[in-house]
Every structure is written in structure tokens, then in C-alpha cells.
Design a protein around this motif. Structure first.
Motif, mmCIF file in Angstrom:
data_model
loop_
_atom_site.group_PDB
_atom_site.id
_atom_site.type_symbol
_atom_site.label_atom_id
_atom_site.label_comp_id
_atom_site.label_asym_id
_atom_site.label_seq_id
_atom_site.Cartn_x
_atom_site.Cartn_y
_atom_site.Cartn_z
ATOM 1 N N LEU A 43 43.805 30.506 42.532
ATOM 2 C CA LEU A 43 45.364 30.544 42.646
ATOM 3 C C LEU A 43 45.601 31.734 43.673
ATOM 4 O O LEU A 43 46.741 32.302 43.934
ATOM 5 N N ASP A 44 44.449 32.251 44.410
ATOM 6 C CA ASP A 44 44.595 33.274 45.566
ATOM 7 C C ASP A 44 45.235 34.626 45.069
ATOM 8 O O ASP A 44 46.129 35.158 45.709
ATOM 9 N N CYS A 45 45.078 34.894 43.835
ATOM 10 C CA CYS A 45 45.354 36.160 43.249
ATOM 11 C C CYS A 45 44.779 37.149 44.186
ATOM 12 O O CYS A 45 43.691 37.097 44.829
ATOM 13 N N GLU A 46 45.377 38.541 43.886
ATOM 14 C CA GLU A 46 44.743 39.559 44.856
ATOM 15 C C GLU A 46 43.345 39.997 44.394
ATOM 16 O O GLU A 46 43.003 39.774 43.062
ATOM 17 N N GLY A 47 42.727 40.354 45.297
ATOM 18 C CA GLY A 47 41.305 40.748 45.228
ATOM 19 C C GLY A 47 41.158 42.187 44.421
ATOM 20 O O GLY A 47 42.123 42.780 43.869
ATOM 21 N N PRO A 48 40.048 42.753 44.276
ATOM 22 C CA PRO A 48 39.800 43.808 43.596
ATOM 23 C C PRO A 48 40.633 44.962 43.912
ATOM 24 O O PRO A 48 40.848 45.465 45.042
ATOM 25 N N ALA A 49 41.113 45.632 42.947
ATOM 26 C CA ALA A 49 42.154 46.989 43.234
ATOM 27 C C ALA A 49 41.259 47.907 44.123
ATOM 28 O O ALA A 49 41.852 48.435 45.090
ATOM 29 N N GLU A 50 40.013 48.065 43.835
ATOM 30 C CA GLU A 50 39.184 49.151 44.515
ATOM 31 C C GLU A 50 39.275 48.669 45.843
ATOM 32 O O GLU A 50 39.428 49.574 46.939
ATOM 33 N N LEU A 51 39.011 47.184 46.140
ATOM 34 C CA LEU A 51 38.845 46.943 47.431
ATOM 35 C C LEU A 51 40.131 47.067 48.466
ATOM 36 O O LEU A 51 40.173 47.688 49.569
ATOM 37 N N ARG A 52 41.478 46.797 47.897
ATOM 38 C CA ARG A 52 42.500 46.662 48.256
ATOM 39 C C ARG A 52 42.795 48.244 48.574
ATOM 40 O O ARG A 52 43.256 48.629 49.755
ATOM 41 N N GLN A 53 42.648 49.031 47.705
ATOM 42 C CA GLN A 53 42.882 50.559 47.921
ATOM 43 C C GLN A 53 41.887 51.003 49.185
ATOM 44 O O GLN A 53 42.377 52.102 49.896
#
Length: 302
Positions: free
Chosen positions: A226-236
Motif C-alpha cells: 500500500l506504499d506506506c511511508e518508510g521507516p521513521a529513522e530513514l525519513r528523519q
């Protein structure tokens, strides 16, 4: 400008998925082992009257089908890696294989619970000694398959956390191992304590645990599909790296999985002093899992 002159800027969307992964070889080996053991356990369960042993054999067969699906998912992902019809390569076939395996795992849990309840309401005679012997053999085979799939690193292993297809295969083997272990415990209790009712009860307990595993895998693989957002650590880290450039702020950021340990990112940067998109991409060079990065730079005057 000629088409040939664009070649240095064209992206290769195979992302290494055209190479055989270790999980593929291991999965096909386990399929062969599982099919062989299935024949033995089903025959023994019918001959000795053990529901726990028969359920274990049936699950061996059904899991062989699920493991075969995992193997085919690896094969498709590798053979079609360069197919231009797939915008970001075939990496999501890994998650689709894991999701399919999780659905089958949930179905097996339901069948296991139904059969166990039926036997609890209508008990049948059990020949304990030979049934115990075959169940022990089944457990040993499952342990071997678990090791072959790298299951010793299942809880903390880097590969299992990202390869949903391999995780699905491992959970199917683990479910078989659990069924074998519970069958042994139930048969021992029936033989030496006269508690034959434990045979179907253990089947119910096992079905609940298998159902729990399937739900976890459904959530993980479904999030990728469903293309949910990737890991929070990577996005940050992406945000911090881009905004470390003076006067640069991210107005829109999307990071999503396109394969095992592979991510794509779309970044919209607003700045008073625009740089080329390549400048921003270089700030993310320390994250090799970001294999497809698109940067939009917008000038904010004043």
C-alpha cells in the motif's frame, strides 16, 4: 538532443533484483524436504489415528504449496527485473509473495482449529507409540528446514526483517514445527496421563499462535503493497541531511519501499538559494538503500 545523449542520466530500475538471492535457493530446498515429510506424516496420521499428527502432515502439504509460492515469487522477481512495465522494478513481488503466504497461513490456522474442535467433540482412538515416533521425526525435519532458511536469525536477522517472502517461508516452517511439538506433548500426555483430550486442545492452541503470526506478516507486507511511508529513522535522516544545506527546507517528503531493503524517495525542497537536484542527492549518498531519489527544487524569493 539525441536519445543516445541521455544515456548517462537514465536509471537502471533492476536494483540488483536480477540476481538470485540466498533465500530463493534455501526456499526450494525446503520445499523438497517438506513434500517428502508430508507423505510420511499423513500416512502415519491416518494409520495411527492421531489428529495432531494428521494435522501436522496436512500442514506440511499446504505449507509446501505456500513455500512453492514463495519460490515462484523469487523466480518472477528475478526473471522480470528488467521489465520496463514495472515502474520501480519487481521488488514488490517480494511483499506480494509474503502477503499471499500470510493469507494461506491464516487459512491453515482456521482449518487446524476446525479439525481440532471436531476431534474434541468426537474423539477417535489413538495409537500413541508410533504416532509419537513419527511426530518426533516431523519436528526434526522442521528444525532442519528452519535452519536451512536461516531461521536462527529470524528474530533479529537483518535479512528476515526486510525480505517478507523469506519471512513468510520461515513462518510456515515454524508453524509446522509448532504443530509437531504440540503433537508430541499431547501424545505423551495421552499415553502416560490418560489425557487424550489434549491432542485436539493442542491443535487449537497451535492454530491461535499461527493466526497471530499471519496477522503480523499481513500487516508488514500489506504496508509495503500500500506504499506506506518508510521507516521513521530513514525519513528523519533524509530531512536532516537535506535541511543541513543553508536556507533549504523540505515542504513535501515521501519515502516508500520498492523491494527488500530498497527505497524510493520524492523530495520537494524550498530554498532562497536554489542548488541543482544533484547537490541534494549527494547529501543522501550515505544511505545506499535509497536507490531512486527524485528531487524538486522550488525557489522562495525574498
Amino acid at each position: 538532443m539525441h536519445t543516445e545523449s541521455l544515456q548517462p542520466w537514465r536509471k537502471d530500475h533492476t536494483f540488483g533484483l536480477d540476481r538470485m538471492r540466498g533465500g530463493e535457493r534455501r526456499t526450494w530446498l525446503v520445499v523438497a524436504i517438506t513434500l517428502l515429510t508430508m507423505v510420511v506424516e499423513i500416512a502415519a496420521g491416518l494409520a495411527f489415528g492421531s489428529m495432531a499428527l494428521l494435522a501436522d502432515g496436512l500442514h506440511m502439504g499446504s505449507h509446501a504449496v505456500a513455500l512453492g509460492i514463495a519460490g515462484l515469487a523469487y523466480l518472477f522477481m528475478r526473471r522480470r527485473a528488467g521489465d520496463a512495465r514495472f515502474s520501480f522494478g519487481t521488488g514488490k513481488m517480494n511483499a506480494l509473495g509474503g502477503f499471499t503466504g500470510a493469507v494461506l497461513l491464516a487459512g491453515f490456522a482456521a482449518v487446524m482449529a476446525w479439525e481440532s474442535v471436531s476431534r474434541l467433540l468426537a474423539p477417535v482412538p489413538i495409537r500413541f507409540e508410533p504416532a509419537i515416533a513419527v511426530a518426533v521425526v516431523g519436528l526434526m525435519v522442521n528444525a532442519l528446514c528452519f535452519v536451512v532458511l536461516g531461521g536462527h536469525s529470524h528474530a533479529h536477522g537483518h535479512e528476515h526483517r526486510h525480505d517478507h517472502n523469506l519471512r513468510s517461508a520461515t513462518l510456515h516452517v515454524l508453524a509446522d514445527a509448532l504443530a509437531s511439538l504440540l503433537a508430541i506433548l499431547a501424545l505423551l500426555a495421552g499415553r502416560y496421563l490418560g489425557a487424550a483430550w489434549l491432542d485436539p486442545v493442542m491443535g487449537i492452541v497451535g492454530s491461535l499462535l499461527v493466526a497471530r503470526w499471519s496477522v503480523g506478516l499481513l500487516r508488514q507486507s500489506g504496508a509495503v503493497l500500500l506504499d506506506c511511508e518508510g521507516p521513521a529513522e530513514l525519513r528523519q535522516d533524509v530531512r536532516t541531511s537535506i535541511e543541513s544545506i543553508a536556507d533549504s527546507r523540505i515542504s513535501d517528503l515521501h519515502v516508500w519501499s520498492i523491494g527488500p531493503e530498497l527505497y524510493a524517495a520524492e523530495i520537494s525542497v524550498v530554498t532562497h538559494h536554489p542548488h541543482s537536484a544533484e547537490v541534494y542527492r549527494r547529501r543522501l549518498a550515505h544511505r545506499p538503500e535509497l536507490v531512486h531519489v527524485t528531487v524538486e527544487v522550488q525557489h522562495c524569493p525574498g
